[in-house]
Design a protein around this motif. Sequence first.
Motif, PDB file in Angstrom:
ATOM      1  N   GLY A 104      37.855  42.554  37.055  1.00 35.16           N
ATOM      2  CA  GLY A 104      37.796  41.758  35.836  1.00 35.16           C
ATOM      3  C   GLY A 104      39.047  40.914  35.612  1.00 35.16           C
ATOM      4  N   ILE A 105      40.152  41.314  36.210  1.00 35.43           N
ATOM      5  CA  ILE A 105      41.391  40.538  36.047  1.00 35.43           C
ATOM      6  C   ILE A 105      41.256  39.142  36.644  1.00 35.43           C
ATOM      7  N   PRO A 106      40.742  38.982  37.883  1.00 38.95           N
ATOM      8  CA  PRO A 106      40.532  37.621  38.381  1.00 38.95           C
ATOM      9  C   PRO A 106      39.507  36.832  37.567  1.00 38.95           C
ATOM     10  N   VAL A 107      38.523  37.528  37.005  1.00 40.50           N
ATOM     11  CA  VAL A 107      37.541  36.839  36.156  1.00 40.50           C
ATOM     12  C   VAL A 107      38.236  36.288  34.917  1.00 40.50           C
ATOM     13  N   PHE A 108      39.110  37.082  34.319  1.00 43.06           N
ATOM     14  CA  PHE A 108      39.853  36.625  33.141  1.00 43.06           C
ATOM     15  C   PHE A 108      40.728  35.425  33.482  1.00 43.06           C
ATOM     16  N   ARG A 112      40.668  31.491  32.212  1.00 36.39           N
ATOM     17  CA  ARG A 112      41.848  30.823  31.634  1.00 36.39           C
ATOM     18  C   ARG A 112      42.172  29.537  32.397  1.00 36.39           C
ATOM     19  N   ASP A 113      42.047  29.566  33.730  1.00 36.03           N
ATOM     20  CA  ASP A 113      42.335  28.377  34.534  1.00 36.03           C
ATOM     21  C   ASP A 113      41.333  27.259  34.281  1.00 36.03           C
ATOM     22  N   LYS A 114      40.101  27.633  33.929  1.00 33.68           N
ATOM     23  CA  LYS A 114      39.076  26.621  33.664  1.00 33.68           C
ATOM     24  C   LYS A 114      39.170  26.062  32.242  1.00 33.68           C
ATOM     25  N   GLY A 115      40.152  26.508  31.478  1.00 28.84           N
ATOM     26  CA  GLY A 115      40.413  25.933  30.169  1.00 28.84           C
ATOM     27  C   GLY A 115      39.814  26.690  29.004  1.00 28.84           C
ATOM     28  N   ALA A 116      39.292  27.878  29.231  1.00 28.65           N
ATOM     29  CA  ALA A 116      38.730  28.647  28.131  1.00 28.65           C
ATOM     30  C   ALA A 116      39.846  29.187  27.242  1.00 28.65           C
ATOM     31  N   ARG A 117      39.558  29.276  25.962  1.00 35.98           N
ATOM     32  CA  ARG A 117      40.529  29.849  25.032  1.00 35.98           C
ATOM     33  C   ARG A 117      40.730  31.324  25.346  1.00 35.98           C
ATOM     34  N   TYR A 118      41.797  31.889  24.825  1.00 34.59           N
ATOM     35  CA  TYR A 118      42.126  33.282  25.103  1.00 34.59           C
ATOM     36  C   TYR A 118      41.014  34.212  24.634  1.00 34.59           C
ATOM     37  N   SER A 119      40.498  33.990  23.440  1.00 38.76           N
ATOM     38  CA  SER A 119      39.451  34.863  22.899  1.00 38.76           C
ATOM     39  C   SER A 119      38.169  34.759  23.723  1.00 38.76           C
ATOM     40  N   VAL A 120      37.848  33.568  24.196  1.00 42.44           N
ATOM     41  CA  VAL A 120      36.662  33.392  25.040  1.00 42.44           C
ATOM     42  C   VAL A 120      36.877  34.079  26.386  1.00 42.44           C
ATOM     43  N   SER A 121      38.089  33.993  26.933  1.00 45.23           N
ATOM     44  CA  SER A 121      38.380  34.650  28.201  1.00 45.23           C
ATOM     45  C   SER A 121      38.268  36.172  28.073  1.00 45.23           C
ATOM     46  N   ILE A 122      38.723  36.714  26.952  1.00 43.78           N
ATOM     47  CA  ILE A 122      38.592  38.152  26.705  1.00 43.78           C
ATOM     48  C   ILE A 122      37.117  38.518  26.561  1.00 43.78           C
ATOM     49  N   ALA A 123      36.337  37.687  25.901  1.00 42.80           N
ATOM     50  CA  ALA A 123      34.900  37.962  25.750  1.00 42.80           C
ATOM     51  C   ALA A 123      34.195  37.923  27.110  1.00 42.80           C
ATOM     52  N   ILE A 124      34.579  36.984  27.967  1.00 42.81           N
ATOM     53  CA  ILE A 124      34.001  36.923  29.307  1.00 42.81           C
ATOM     54  C   ILE A 124      34.391  38.162  30.109  1.00 42.81           C
TER      55      ILE A 124
END
Length: 128
Positions: A104-108, A112-124
């Motif tokens: 899940g760490i590389p997914v997070f 983040r690299d694709k520009g998602a906000r922090y909260s969206v990255s945590i939700a993903i």
Amino acid sequence: MLRRFFVILPYSICVLFFLLYSILSVVRHLHFGSFGFDLGIADQIVWKYSQFKAPITTIQFFPFTLLLSDHVELIYILLSPFYWIFNSPITLLVLQAAFVGLSGIPVFWLARDKGARYSVSIAILISY
């Protein structure tokens, strides 16, 4: 202090899921709930590799077949040193939970690299 919390949060989530998946799979295995055929083949092959023997299994449909004649899974060679420490199918279950939970760490970081906000990255990360 709050910034440090946001740095540690994705890693903590991954470790939490690793622990939960490990406990769930080990308890399920100890209560005879794991699927013995696939786990038995993997356990026997990894044990053979850890003993530096040919990966011959006695569990498949044609007994005493070489695993490499059916399909090649070289990851078993990399997992075999863990059998020197703890020789049990539980080792494979915990390693499987570690690979799934910590992936899940590389997914997070990809989110983040694709520009998602922090909260969206945590939700993903959590939905992954």
